[in-house]
Design an enzyme around this catalytic site. Structure first.
Site: not given
Length: 565
Positions: A77, A147, A209, A211, A429, A435, A474, A478
Site C-alpha cells: 500500500r 497511516r 493502527k 488513521k 473491500c 486477504c 470480515c 476496510c
C-alpha cells in the site's frame, strides 16, 4: 493514565521492542529463497514498511495437495497523502503492475491510495526502489503507526482544497516514523552511526493502527467517523482558517466479542491553522501513552476515550499541545459520494471523475480500464486524485485537452452512460482471494449483488434512487460497511450479518438486523424493506432514516452502550 501496566503486554509489544526500530531480520529474510514468505517476527514487521504477506487462497488447497507451500506474496500500500499522484508516477506504477505482479492490476483503496497485489519476494526490493525513483514510498501505511492521511477530493473549491491538501501532507510527514529502517532495507542506504529516536511514536510505536483525515465540508467523502483523528476544514471567504478536531472514530469489531464495537468520533473543538501539527502530535502521543497495550482488540483510540473519558483525553491533548480548544465552528455535511463526470473548478480548470467499480484497474474484455488510464496519463498535464470511495479523478485539465481526454476515457470504458446511481454508491473491500482475514466474498460479490439490488429498486419504482450499500468480508471495517445505510459484514462463506440504519452522510452507525444469513435471504429482506420505503417514505427521506423512523431498526445513539441492544 494507562491502566494496563500491571497486565501482561501483548506479544506485538515484544516484537516492536526487539525489532531494532523496525529492522528485525527483514534484510536477511529477503535472501532466503527456500520460502516465498517472511518468517518469525518479520511477517508482522513488514507491515510497518507498508506490506502484508498474503497468498492466493483460491489455489491454497491445490498447492497443499502438491506438497507446496502457499503461493506467498505481498500486498503493498503506497503512502499518498490526499490521494494525489502525477501522470509520470502513474505510468511507473502501471508498468510495474503489468510486469511484476501476479494479477496485473492497480487497486484503488478506501484509504485513498493504490495497492499492488501479488508481488513475489524477488520483486519486492525493486518495487520499493521503483517507487523511490518517482518520489513515492510505502512508509507507515500499515502497522501500529499513523497511516496514509486522507483529504477530501474536492476539485471545485480549488484554493481551499489546495490548502487542506498541503496540511494533509504536513501531518503525514510530521507523524512518520523517524527510523531509517525503510531506507536501509529497501533502498540500500548506508546505516548511520546514530542512535534511533522516535520522539512522537515512541520506541514501541503506537498500541494499534491510527488513521487521520482532513475533510472539507460539505463533502464527507473520507468518512470522518471511521478514523482516529480528523481535521474538519473551516473556511471563511474562500480561505482556510482552522479546523474542528474530531477524535476517536473507528469501525472494526470482533464477531462474538461485545467489548468491541464501531464508534463515532467526538468533537473536541476548534483550533487555528498554526496549532494543527501540535494538536496532531498531542493526540498521537496521548494515545501512545494511554492506549491499551495488553489487549489489541481494545487498543484503538476509540477504546481509550471510552475508558478514560472524552474530557480527560481532551484536557491531556490541550496540555501537551499548549492550547485550549475553542468552541467548534458550525459546518454541515450534505453528502459523501464522488461527483462523477466533468466539474469545473473556480480556477477554470476541469476535473473528470471516473467510476472504477471496486477500485480495480485492470483490462477487462471490452473494457480496457488500465490501458485507458495509461493513455490519459501520457497526455495529461494536471494530476490524478484517488478518492476514498475507490474512484479516480483526472484533475486540472485545461479546456483544450478536455475533448481528447474524454475520447480516450469513452473508448476504454472509463466513462459509461448506463451506470446506475445504486452502483455509483456501492463499495466493497478486497477480501478473497488475497486477504488472509476474509471470511466471505466482498469485491467479487459486489457487482452481482448490485445488479440484484438494481432489479429490486426498479421493481419498486426506485430505479433513479440509491442506498449507501457496502460489503466487507470480515468485521475489520476496510469496506466501511459500518457507516452504510445497508452494510454487509462477512461471517462465513456466503454468509453475512445484515446491518441497517446508517444515514446517507455517514454520521450514524447501522445496527445488526439479521445475523449470519445467506445472499438469497439478504435480497429477500431488502426486497420487502425497499418496497415499504417506496410506499411509506416521507419527502426526500433516505432509506437509512426511513428504517429508523418506522421502527424497523433502532438507531445507534451511543455504540459503547447500545450497539448490541
Amino acid at each position: 493514565m494507562s491502566d494496563n501496566q500491571e497486565q501482561k503486554l501483548s506479544d506485538n509489544e515484544r516484537l516492536k521492542r526487539e525489532s531494532n526500530f523496525l529492522r528485525g531480520t527483514i534484510a536477511e529474510d529477503l535472501k532466503d529463497d527456500l520460502t516465498g514468505g517472511f518468517t518469525g517476527d518479520n511477517f508482522q514487521l513488514i507491515r510497518f514498511h507498508g506490506m502484508y504477506q498474503q497468498d492466493d487462497r483460491d489455489i491454497r488447497a491445490e498447492r497443499a495437495k502438491q506438497k507446496l507451500e502457499p503461493l506467498h506474496n505481498v500486498m503493498l500500500r503506497c503512502r499518498l497523502p490526499g490521494g494525489i499522484i502525477t501522470p509520470q508516477q502513474w505510468l511507473a506504477i502501471d508498468t510495474f503492475a503489468a510486469e511484476h505482479t501476479l494479477y496485473g492490476s492497480i487497486r484503488l483503496t478506501t484509504r485513498q491510495t493504490f495497492q499492488f497485489h501479488g508481488v513475489l519476494k524477488p520483486n519486492i526490493k525493486s518495487m520499493h526502489q521503483m517507487l523511490n525513483r518517482v518520489g513515492l514510498d510505502s512508509i507507515a501505511t500499515a502497522g501500529d503507526v499513523n497511516r496514509n492521511v486522507l483529504c477530501t477530493s474536492n476539485p471545485v473549491e480549488s484554493e481551499v482544497h489546495q490548502q487542506a491538501y498541503e496540511w494533509a501532507k504536513k501531518i503525514s510527514e510530521h507523524l512518520l516514523p523517524k527510523t531509517r529502517a525503510y531506507a536501509e532495507i529497501w533502498l540500500d542506504e548506508e546505516k548511520l552511526e546514530t542512535t534511533d529516536v522516535e520522539p512522537i511514536l515512541g520506541s514501541t510505536y503506537l498500541p494499534r493502527k491510527f488513521k487521520t483525515t482532513v475533510v472539507i465540508p460539505p463533502q464527507n467523502d473520507v468518512d470522518v467517523h471511521a478514523n482516529d483523528l480528523n481535521f474538519v476544514a473551516i473556511a471563511q471567504e474562500g480561505k482556510l482558517v482552522g479546523f474542528n478536531v474530531l477524535v476517536g472514530g473507528g469501525l472494526a469489531m470482533t464477531h462474538g466479542d461485545k467489548s468491541t464495537y464501531p464508534r463515532k468520533a467526538d468533537d473536541l473543538g476548534f483550533i487555528p491553522l498554526d496549532k494543527t501539527l501540535a494538536v496532531a502530535e498531542a493526540v498521537v502521543t496521548t494515545q501512545r501513552d494511554w492506549g491499551n497495550r495488553s489487549n489489541r482488540k481494545n487498543a484503538k483510540t476509540k477504546y481509550t476515550l471510552e475508558r478514560v473519558g472524552v474530557e480527560a483525553f481532551k484536557s491531556e491533548v490541550e496540555k501537551r499541545a499548549g492550547i485550549e480548544f475553542a468552541p467548534s465552528r458550525p459546518y454541515e455535511f450534505t453528502g459523501r459520494g464522488d461527483r462523477f463526470g466533468w466539474v469545473e473548478g473556480i480556477d477554470g480548470k476541469l476535473h473528470l471523475t471516473l467510476f472504477i467499480e471496486n477500485g480495480r484497474i485492470l483490462d477487462y474484455p471490452g473494457k480496457p480500464l488500465k490501458t485507458g488510464c495509461a493513455e490519459i496519463a501520457k497526455i495529461h498535464r494536471g494530476d490524478f486524485r484517488l478518492t476514498a470511495n475507490q474512484n479516480l479523478i483526472v484533475a486540472g485539465v485545461t479546456p483544450q485537452h478536455k475533448e481528447q481526454i474524454e475520447k480516450i476515457a469513452r473508448e476504454h470504458g472509463l466513462i459509461q452512460s448506463d451506470v446506475s446511481q445504486q452502483r455509483l454508491n456501492s463499495m466493497a473491500c478486497v477480501s478473497l482471494p488475497t486477504c488472509p482475514l476474509a471470511m466471505a466474498e466482498a469485491e467479487r460479490y459486489l457487482p452481482g449483488a448490485v445488479t440484484q439490488l438494481e432489479e429490486i429498486m426498479a421493481k419498486h419504482g426506485l430505479a433513479d434512487e440509491h442506498i449507501v450499500f457496502r460489503v466487507t468480508g470480515c468485521p475489520n471495517g476496510c469496506g466501511r460497511a459500518m457507516l452504510a445505510e445497508v452494510g454487509l459484514v462477512g461471517k462465513g462463506p456466503g454468509k453475512y450479518n445484515l446491518h441497517l440504519g446508517g444515514d446517507r452522510i455517514g454520521t450514524r452507525i447501522p445496527r445488526m438486523y439479521r445475523e449470519n444469513i445467506g445472499e438469497q435471504e439478504i435480497m429477500q429482506e431488502l426486497d420487502t424493506l425497499l418496497g415499504r420505503w417506496s410506499k411509506e417514505r416521507q419527502e426526500d427521506e433516505s432509506f437509512g432514516d426511513f428504517v429508523v423512523r418506522v421502527g424497523v431498526i433502532k438507531a445507534v445513539v451511543d455504540s459503547a452502550k447500545d450497539f448490541y441492544d
